[in-house]
Write a protein that holds these residues in place. Structure first.
Motif, PDB file in Angstrom:
ATOM      1  N   ASN A 218       1.038  -1.236  -0.062  1.00  0.00           N
ATOM      2  CA  ASN A 218      -0.055   0.121  -0.116  1.00  0.00           C
ATOM      3  C   ASN A 218       0.802   1.280  -0.191  1.00  0.00           C
ATOM      4  O   ASN A 218       1.655   1.535   0.825  1.00  0.00           O
TER       5      ASN A 218
ATOM      6  N   LEU B 161       0.370   4.722   7.831  1.00  0.00           N
ATOM      7  CA  LEU B 161       1.366   5.380   7.034  1.00  0.00           C
ATOM      8  C   LEU B 161       2.588   6.160   7.690  1.00  0.00           C
ATOM      9  O   LEU B 161       3.312   6.791   6.824  1.00  0.00           O
TER      10      LEU B 161
ATOM     11  N   CYS C  91      -4.037   0.138   8.713  1.00  0.00           N
ATOM     12  CA  CYS C  91      -3.873   1.360   7.404  1.00  0.00           C
ATOM     13  C   CYS C  91      -4.998   2.238   7.985  1.00  0.00           C
ATOM     14  O   CYS C  91      -6.168   1.741   8.103  1.00  0.00           O
ATOM     15  N   ILE C  92      -4.847   3.414   7.710  1.00  0.00           N
ATOM     16  CA  ILE C  92      -5.841   4.597   7.961  1.00  0.00           C
ATOM     17  C   ILE C  92      -7.136   4.330   7.081  1.00  0.00           C
ATOM     18  O   ILE C  92      -8.065   4.533   7.406  1.00  0.00           O
TER      19      ILE C  92
HETATM   20 MO   LIG Z   1      -2.069   3.450   4.976  1.00  0.00          MO
END
Ligand SMILES: [Mo]
Ligand SMILES: Nc1nc2c(c(=O)[nH]1)N[C@H]1C(S)=C(S)[C@@H](COP(=O)(O)O)O[C@H]1N2
Length: 468
Positions: free
Chosen positions: A309, A437, A355-356
């Motif tokens: 990602n 992130l 992951c956000i």
């Molecule tokens: Mo992410």
């Protein structure tokens, strides 16, 4: 003969005109968040029945794909939602109105009769009391759902700080699932309720605004206000006018406040009031944060290959063999090879990469603690560590406490194998106390500094600290 009857208390109108709009703000900002991932779906195994939400849905509603803005709004309005909810509950409690609103032992049988009546399945007399069982169950469950949304929301917003809560709810992925389905529950409620309101007609709607309705004088239990006949009609007209005026003014000032909020100057891509709310939330997290607070660890056999990602800063002209870690501190610049780093104590951990965008994966990592590396390099004490890819295109900032957290690793292995280039070879960061992130792949430069380092995603509207 008709009489003016008090139909709806303050609590009920408060619920409709304040709680519900706030809920809508939460749903709206949630909608900006949910597009980002494919975990929200209705289906069995690998086959998906409905995907939340299909692209046409966003096109139809004109909803932009703005995860960062959605989160900023969500974490700003959550305070209004929570505080208003608490005040509402306190008010119904103290005023004694909860007695009308909370189901009692007759409510469930009564709700069933209401259902049969509404579906025209059976001709039954409806009870003449203020709220029937169905309404009591509805009001109370929405309030309980609101509380559950808050609790599950906190569990996914700060799953490390509130690890006990997240665990209690079945883990991060379950808590996220619960939060999402509660939201869907409101939508179902809303659709049914709107249909009921349309069917019940204008007088019912007016009563919800004005609080009063006309009733035949002889209704038992009707609270007589004194006015009857024409006087009652007149009085209702006056009340209706005033109430709609108040509602209109309320709506206009809410719209004004919204416009004001959205037109504020921005800090890191979000209007400053929302940025301040994010920072306030950050500071609360930080106070709650300590070295002792570890992200949950899992059994190694649960580890899976995470999806790749994000490839910011992972340009293809990279020469892994020539790679060195450049470290910038007050004492100057030094370079380290991967062998230098591997000489430090090897640490393995199986943690959840979150992951956000909403997906997460349990991964087994191997590397060295940033803390151990810093001890070897021995920088002059600073407040932050900045990390950037060799080409400088992706960069993150960490406060020193997070950088020196025992689970913040400089990793060179993933699931027992050397990192692949797309997962960040030769060296990446993994910090399970923050969203994915922050776990920058392909570290080129590490900077020890007192100034808050630039952060790629914070510049694009996300929270800077991003502690869980
Ligand atoms: Mo992410
Ligand atoms: N250099 C670099 N590092 C990065 C990103 C990126 O775009 N570039 N994306 C981040 C994001 S958003 C996530 S969720 C994780 C994903 O790590 P993975 O690709 O190894 O699963 O990497 C992070 N590190």
């Amino acid at each position: 003969m008709t009489t003016l009857e008090k139909k709806h208390s303050l609590a009920v109108r408060w619920f409709h005109w304040i709680n519900v709009p706030l809920l809508f703000l939460m749903l709206w900002s949630g909608l900006l968040i949910y597009w980002a991932n494919d975990v929200y779906r209705l289906g069995l195994g690998d086959s998906t029945l409905i995907h939340f939400f299909p692209d046409w849905f966003y096109t139809l509603l004109g909803v932009p794909f703005q995860l960062a803005q959605g989160m900023a709004l969500h974490f700003f309005f959550m305070w209004f939602f929570a505080i208003n909810g608490a005040l509402y509950v306190a008010y119904t409690w103290l005023s004694g109105e909860w007695r009308y609103l909370v189901p009692n032992r007759h409510s469930f049988a009564e709700a069933l009769r209401v259902l049969l009546h509404d579906l025209h399945l059976k001709r039954v007399e409806l009870p003449a009391r203020k709220f029937n069982g169905a309404q009591q169950i509805a009001y109370t469950s929405i309030i309980l759902m609101g509380a559950a949304s808050l609790v599950t929301g906190i569990a996914i917003y700060k799953p490390v700080q509130f690890a006990w809560l997240t665990t209690l709810l079945g883990g991060y992925e379950w808590a996220r699932w619960e939060h999402f389905w509660l939201a869907m529950g409101y939508v179902v409620f809303f659709v049914i309720h709107i249909a009921q309101v349309i069917r019940a007609g204008w007088n019912t709607f007016r009563a919800m605004v004005a609080g009063y309705d006309l009733a035949p004088a002889a209704v038992p239990g009707a609270v007589a206000t004194g006015a009857t006949g024409d006087a009652a009609v007149q009085a209702l007209r006056g009340r209706t006018r005033r109430s709609f005026l108040v509602l209109g003014l309320g709506a206009a000032s809410a719209a004004g406040a919204w416009k004001w909020l959205m037109s504020r100057s921005t800090i890191g891509d979000v209007p400053y009031p929302m940025r301040h709310a994010l920072e306030f939330n950050e500071s609360l997290s930080r106070h709650y944060f300590s070295d002792a607070r570890l992200a949950p660890v899992f059994a190694r056999e649960h580890a899976v290959e995470p999806k790749v990602n994000g490839a910011e800063g992972l340009s293809s002209d990279f020469e892994p063999d020539a790679w060195q870690l450049r470290v910038v501190g007050r004492g100057g610049v030094r370079s380290f090879s991967l062998e230098d780093i591997k000489r430090l104590a090897r640490v393995e951990m199986t943690t959840e990469l979150k992951c956000i965008e909403g997906w997460s994966a349990i991964v087994h990592w191997a590397g060295v603690r940033l803390r151990d590396f810093a001890a070897m390099y021995h920088p002059i004490a600073t407040r932050y560590v900045g990390l950037a890819t060799p080409d400088g295109a992706y960069y993150v900032g960490l406060d020193m406490a997070s950088a020196l957290h025992p689970q913040t690793l400089l990793c060179y292995e993933i699931n027992g194998a050397p990192l692949s280039l797309e997962h960040g070879a030769p060296l990446r960061l993994v910090t399970p106390v923050k969203y994915g992130l922050k776990s920058i792949k392909r570290i080129g430069t590490m900077t020890f500094t007192d100034e808050r380092p630039p952060d790629f995603w914070a510049e694009r509207g996300y929270d800077y600290y991003l502690g869980h």
